[in-house]
Design an enzyme around this catalytic site. Structure first.
Site, PDB file in Angstrom:
ATOM      1  N   SER A  57       0.728  -1.110  -0.088  1.00 25.28           N
ATOM      2  CA  SER A  57      -0.113   0.000   0.065  1.00 25.28           C
ATOM      3  C   SER A  57       1.003   1.177   0.262  1.00 25.28           C
ATOM      4  O   SER A  57       2.068   0.893   0.397  1.00 25.28           O
ATOM      5  CB  SER A  57      -0.804  -0.089   1.239  1.00 25.28           C
ATOM      6  OG  SER A  57      -1.452   1.139   1.517  1.00 25.28           O
TER       7      SER A  57
ATOM      8  N   TYR B 217      -2.176  -1.462  10.245  1.00 25.82           N
ATOM      9  CA  TYR B 217      -2.201  -1.866   8.859  1.00 25.82           C
ATOM     10  C   TYR B 217      -1.233  -1.247   7.910  1.00 25.82           C
ATOM     11  O   TYR B 217      -0.731  -2.065   7.378  1.00 25.82           O
ATOM     12  CB  TYR B 217      -3.783  -1.335   8.370  1.00 25.82           C
ATOM     13  CG  TYR B 217      -3.812  -1.434   6.517  1.00 25.82           C
ATOM     14  CD1 TYR B 217      -4.265  -2.516   6.106  1.00 25.82           C
ATOM     15  CD2 TYR B 217      -3.590  -0.411   5.978  1.00 25.82           C
ATOM     16  CE1 TYR B 217      -4.436  -2.800   4.955  1.00 25.82           C
ATOM     17  CE2 TYR B 217      -3.706  -0.476   4.576  1.00 25.82           C
ATOM     18  CZ  TYR B 217      -4.069  -1.620   3.904  1.00 25.82           C
ATOM     19  OH  TYR B 217      -4.246  -1.552   2.565  1.00 25.82           O
TER      20      TYR B 217
END
Length: 274
Positions: free
Chosen positions: A144, A157
């Protein structure tokens, strides 16, 4: 770096988290290139729907919950039953948009298992199967843009994706010059169910302007993988933000991330995943 741009006939790919979003789009991209598929996720009905859109290739479905320990060995055996896996796309993962201390440990434990432990275990299975092979093979791990800085309200995350990025880039370098290629994909905001499932925030115009479709991300990712790229950030704005963050202090970059992503929603939906 590989110069292969089209998979060889008979190539088989395992795609995790293939029931929706980027994983489903990856499956369709691979099918369009003639790659036979093994799709895995937790929801059979959703996988069946994705499989129906992957025409012209063989599609197998394996139901597995990679958020639980010790799932990988059975999944890997099942995926290889009809032939060896030549492409592994570790897409399965989830996150939540909330302060770390507002989420119960069971959810965090599942995130760690899914985003990191199962990804590493599958990567090990794949590398072990191909490290002495002369046939081109491709491992893709999905990280990400959050891997490039600390992200308040997505602390675990973003940290898990930083792990994925560093792990994948190291694997790429370890296998440089061999038929085994490892690529890390770092998408920014993507039009998937991730945001609703994570209790996403009141995003700023910057976050909304940089959001891409799952199809856009998958198309760029598959082609980058086949070219043997080390790391790929889909989208010009996302590329610029990941490049620019290196010129900021880590504290300031974290504050910018807070402003871009806004505030968490009032309620965190129950974990459904893919």
């Amino acid at each position: 770096m590989s110069t292969q741009t089209t998979p060889q006939p008979g190539t088989r790919a395992l795609v995790t988290g293939a029931s929706s979003g980027i994983g489903a789009a990856m499956a369709r991209e691979l099918a369009a290139l003639g790659v036979d598929l093994v799709l895995t996720a937790r929801r059979r009905d959703a996988l069946d729907e994705v499989a129906a859109t992957c025409t012209g290739v063989k599609v197998e479905i394996v139901i597995a919950d990679l958020g639980k320990p010790d799932t990988v060995p059975a999944l890997w055996r099942a995926a290889n039953t009809s032939g060896p896996i030549d492409i592994l796309i570790n897409n399965a993962g989830f996150g939540y948009f909330r302060r770390f201390d507002e989420v119960d440990w069971a959810r965090d434990a599942e995130l760690i298992q899914l985003n990191m432990t199962s990804l590493v275990a599958l990567s090990r299975c794949f590398v072990d199967a191909h490290k002495n092979s002369s046939k081109p093979s491709h491992l893709m791990n999905i990280a990400s843009t959050g891997a490039y800085q600390a992200v308040p309200n997505m602390a675990l995350y973003a940290a898990s994706k930083a792990f994925v990025r560093n792990f994948s880039e190291a694997l790429h370098d370890e296998h440089r010059g061999t038929p085994l290629s490892v690529t890390c994909i770092c998408p920014g905001g993507t039009e998937t169910a991730f945001h609703a499932a994570s209790g996403g925030g009141d995003y700023s115009w910057i976050a909304n302007a940089s959001t891409k479709s799952a199809g856009f991300v998958a198309h760029a990712a598959i082609r980058g993988m086949l070219r043997g790229q080390r790391t790929l950030v889909p989208g010009l704005f996302n590329k610029l933000s990941c490049f620019g963050v290196r010129f900021l202090t880590r504290r300031f970059a974290s504050r910018v991330a807070t402003q871009v992503l806004g505030k968490p929603r009032l309620a965190l939906p129950a974990r459904k995943g893919n």
